[in-house]
Write a protein that holds these residues in place. Structure first.
Motif, PDB file in Angstrom:
ATOM      1  N   GLN A 186       0.802  -1.314   0.042  1.00 50.86           N
ATOM      2  CA  GLN A 186      -0.176  -0.059  -0.020  1.00 50.86           C
ATOM      3  C   GLN A 186       0.783   1.132  -0.164  1.00 50.86           C
ATOM      4  O   GLN A 186       0.534   2.388  -0.662  1.00 50.86           O
ATOM      5  N   GLU A 187       1.993   1.188   0.722  1.00 47.48           N
ATOM      6  CA  GLU A 187       2.768   2.612   0.760  1.00 47.48           C
ATOM      7  C   GLU A 187       3.436   2.774  -0.246  1.00 47.48           C
ATOM      8  O   GLU A 187       3.560   3.758  -0.651  1.00 47.48           O
ATOM      9  N   VAL A 188       3.728   1.807  -0.934  1.00 47.25           N
ATOM     10  CA  VAL A 188       4.592   1.993  -2.398  1.00 47.25           C
ATOM     11  C   VAL A 188       3.608   2.353  -3.474  1.00 47.25           C
ATOM     12  O   VAL A 188       3.527   3.340  -3.980  1.00 47.25           O
ATOM     13  N   SER A 216       0.720   3.686  -3.082  1.00 49.53           N
ATOM     14  CA  SER A 216       0.104   5.245  -2.847  1.00 49.53           C
ATOM     15  C   SER A 216       1.237   6.262  -3.036  1.00 49.53           C
ATOM     16  O   SER A 216       0.992   7.306  -4.012  1.00 49.53           O
ATOM     17  N   THR A 217       2.386   5.757  -2.952  1.00 54.69           N
ATOM     18  CA  THR A 217       3.522   6.870  -3.435  1.00 54.69           C
ATOM     19  C   THR A 217       3.704   6.978  -4.914  1.00 54.69           C
ATOM     20  O   THR A 217       4.013   8.024  -5.273  1.00 54.69           O
ATOM     21  N   VAL A 218       3.597   5.658  -5.658  1.00 56.10           N
ATOM     22  CA  VAL A 218       3.720   5.703  -6.927  1.00 56.10           C
ATOM     23  C   VAL A 218       2.698   6.584  -7.460  1.00 56.10           C
ATOM     24  O   VAL A 218       2.743   7.495  -8.300  1.00 56.10           O
ATOM     25  N   LYS A 219       1.443   6.434  -7.101  1.00 56.86           N
ATOM     26  CA  LYS A 219       0.218   6.993  -7.878  1.00 56.86           C
ATOM     27  C   LYS A 219       0.541   8.451  -7.671  1.00 56.86           C
ATOM     28  O   LYS A 219      -0.062   9.190  -8.491  1.00 56.86           O
ATOM     29  N   GLU A 220       0.758   8.999  -6.222  1.00 56.15           N
ATOM     30  CA  GLU A 220       0.524  10.308  -6.121  1.00 56.15           C
ATOM     31  C   GLU A 220       1.756  11.339  -6.357  1.00 56.15           C
ATOM     32  O   GLU A 220       1.723  12.462  -6.761  1.00 56.15           O
ATOM     33  N   ASP A 234      12.031   0.707 -11.184  1.00 52.71           N
ATOM     34  CA  ASP A 234      13.169   1.002 -10.498  1.00 52.71           C
ATOM     35  C   ASP A 234      12.377   1.841  -9.027  1.00 52.71           C
ATOM     36  O   ASP A 234      12.819   1.492  -7.995  1.00 52.71           O
ATOM     37  N   ILE A 235      11.685   2.724  -9.409  1.00 54.38           N
ATOM     38  CA  ILE A 235      11.047   3.484  -8.100  1.00 54.38           C
ATOM     39  C   ILE A 235      10.315   2.604  -7.062  1.00 54.38           C
ATOM     40  O   ILE A 235      10.569   2.610  -5.821  1.00 54.38           O
ATOM     41  N   ALA A 236       9.421   1.621  -7.477  1.00 49.67           N
ATOM     42  CA  ALA A 236       8.486   0.703  -6.766  1.00 49.67           C
ATOM     43  C   ALA A 236       9.743  -0.066  -6.303  1.00 49.67           C
ATOM     44  O   ALA A 236       9.359  -0.561  -4.899  1.00 49.67           O
TER      45      ALA A 236
END
Length: 138
Positions: A95-97, A99-103, A115-117
């Motif tokens: 969930q944290e990953v 949410s961060t990717v989407k936002e 890479d980011i994920a």
């Protein structure tokens, strides 16, 4: 066409949720991913480009064959998530990953998303290790 992150995530989940080690375009269609939809073609090509999916026989492609002057056609080929594909969807399922990717990474390229994920998942895991044990892995 731009990457639709939700579509991409859902498509990977459809691969992962297959009842067998491999799936194919007809099974994916049953899960709501119509192989005649240009969005499907686009995202499947991205997944293949990043070695997140592949044919089970190791040959290139996912069953789409270009046609001169026509729309092209599909052959039903067994497809699977690669180890990298499993890692990527595991990261996105956190969930944290997600949410961060989407936002914060709405316009990221496909290779950047992978890479980011991965980096986010590792960062959150390190935080959790420190929280649970007091040990700072850095």
């Amino acid at each position: 066409m731009k990457i639709n992150q939700q579509y991409l995530k859902d498509l990977l989940i459809a691969f992962e949720d297959a009842p067998n080690p491999d799936t194919d375009i007809t099974e994916l269609k049953e899960r709501g991913f119509d192989y005649m939809d240009p969005e499907f073609m686009f995202h499947m090509r991205l997944l293949e480009d990043q070695y997140l999916i592949q044919r089970t026989d190791g040959q290139p492609g996912f069953g789409f064959y270009e046609s001169l002057g026509g729309p092209g056609s599909y052959a039903v080929m067994p497809l699977r998530l690669t180890a990298q594909g499993h890692d990527f969807i595991a990261d996105l399922r956190q969930q944290e990953v997600w949410s961060t990717v989407k936002e914060n990474f709405k316009e990221a390229s496909m290779s950047s998303l992978v890479d980011i994920a991965k980096q986010l998942a590792q960062g959150f895991a390190k935080q959790k290790i420190k929280q649970l044990t007091g040990f700072d892995p850095d």
